[in-house]
Every structure is written in C-alpha cells, then in structure tokens.
Design a protein around this motif. Sequence first.
Motif, short mmCIF file in Angstrom:
data_model
loop_
_atom_site.label_atom_id
_atom_site.label_comp_id
_atom_site.label_asym_id
_atom_site.label_seq_id
_atom_site.Cartn_x
_atom_site.Cartn_y
_atom_site.Cartn_z
N ARG A 102 -13.65 -25.05 15.72
CA ARG A 102 -14.05 -24.97 17.12
C ARG A 102 -13.17 -24.03 17.95
O ARG A 102 -13.42 -23.85 19.14
N MET A 103 -12.15 -23.45 17.34
CA MET A 103 -11.26 -22.54 18.06
C MET A 103 -11.83 -21.13 18.07
O MET A 103 -12.51 -20.73 17.13
N THR A 104 -11.49 -20.39 19.12
CA THR A 104 -11.81 -18.96 19.11
C THR A 104 -10.62 -18.21 18.52
O THR A 104 -9.51 -18.74 18.44
N VAL A 105 -10.87 -16.99 18.10
CA VAL A 105 -9.81 -16.15 17.54
C VAL A 105 -8.69 -15.97 18.57
O VAL A 105 -7.51 -16.08 18.25
N GLY A 106 -9.07 -15.70 19.81
CA GLY A 106 -8.07 -15.50 20.86
C GLY A 106 -7.23 -16.73 21.11
O GLY A 106 -6.01 -16.64 21.28
N TYR A 107 -7.87 -17.89 21.13
CA TYR A 107 -7.14 -19.15 21.35
C TYR A 107 -6.16 -19.40 20.21
O TYR A 107 -5.00 -19.73 20.44
N ALA A 108 -6.61 -19.23 18.96
CA ALA A 108 -5.75 -19.44 17.80
C ALA A 108 -4.59 -18.45 17.79
O ALA A 108 -3.45 -18.82 17.51
N SER A 109 -4.87 -17.20 18.12
CA SER A 109 -3.80 -16.19 18.20
C SER A 109 -2.78 -16.58 19.26
O SER A 109 -1.57 -16.41 19.06
N GLY A 110 -3.27 -17.09 20.37
CA GLY A 110 -2.38 -17.54 21.43
C GLY A 110 -1.50 -18.70 20.99
O GLY A 110 -0.31 -18.77 21.32
N LEU A 111 -2.07 -19.62 20.21
CA LEU A 111 -1.27 -20.75 19.68
C LEU A 111 -0.15 -20.24 18.78
O LEU A 111 0.98 -20.70 18.88
N ILE A 112 -0.49 -19.28 17.93
CA ILE A 112 0.52 -18.73 17.02
C ILE A 112 1.61 -18.01 17.81
O ILE A 112 2.80 -18.19 17.56
N ARG A 113 1.19 -17.21 18.78
CA ARG A 113 2.16 -16.48 19.61
C ARG A 113 3.06 -17.45 20.36
O ARG A 113 4.29 -17.29 20.40
N ASP A 114 2.48 -18.50 20.94
CA ASP A 114 3.27 -19.47 21.70
C ASP A 114 4.23 -20.23 20.79
O ASP A 114 5.35 -20.56 21.19
#
Length: 157
Positions: free
Chosen positions: A131-143
Amino acid sequence: MMASSKRTKKVRKPWNPDNALLKTQPWRIKALFDPLLAIVDQLECDGTADIQNDGTAVFKDVVDGYWYESYTAIMGVVDVFEIHEKRAGVVIDMEPLRRLASKLKNDVDILLCDTEDCRACFNRMHSATLRMTVGYASGLIRDTQIQEQVERLKEAA
C-alpha cells in the motif's frame, strides 16, 4: 450559419513515478524481502547462519554479491517499519525481527518458533508495503538514514 464544434481534450497529469504504488513494482519489494527470507530460510533449513571469522553473522546479497552484517540489515528494516507504524498509525509488531537480530548478534540459539514469528512479521510487513508509494517508501528510508546519522553523532559527542 456554421455549426461550431467544440473539441475537448482530456488533460492527463504528468507521470510521477514517486506516486506509483510499490505493488506495481514487485522487484523493489523482492529486493527488500529476499535477503531477510534467505536468512530465515537458511536457519530453518540447516540451522546455521553465515558467520565471519570474528563471529559476526552475515548474509550475501544475491543482487550485488556483497556480504552484509545480518544484525545491521535487519535492524535497518525494523527502523524503517517502526517509522511507518508511527506515521500510518498501524501496528505491524516488529519484535520478532528485533529478537532475531539480537540472537544473531549475540550468538544465541534460534528456535523454530523464532523463525515462524519472523515469517508472520514478514507477511504483515509485505501487506503494508503493497500500500506504500515509491516516494513514501523512499522517504522512510531517507528518514531512517538521517536518524542513524543523528544517533552516531550523539554517540561521538
């Protein structure tokens, strides 16, 4: 009198790959879960984990061929999903993976119930990931990476 014709053109939003759901990009999900599954598969299959000369549990990433510390990799994934839990207000329960990482780090016996709990955790994580978007998942990794750097700086101070 000439009849006027009105043409309408559908306006499409420009493609934004960050808005794509991860479920449409299974190779990304596979890259996340395959190393974790390989660790658990090996533990269940022959009861072993790959260990460096200094006793550190490691795994080989089949994508890039490099060896990585199991504890660090597992805890990195745990950190990412714990941020997601807080932001999305969901409960995934990352404790089985946290326990597995700790046992690998401290060379403690890992039981079948530990790996079964991890597999149940993987299922919950997988469901959330779809259910995650690519942008959201990338943001989680970055954070998560930022959080790790902040913790390193605190330790160094």
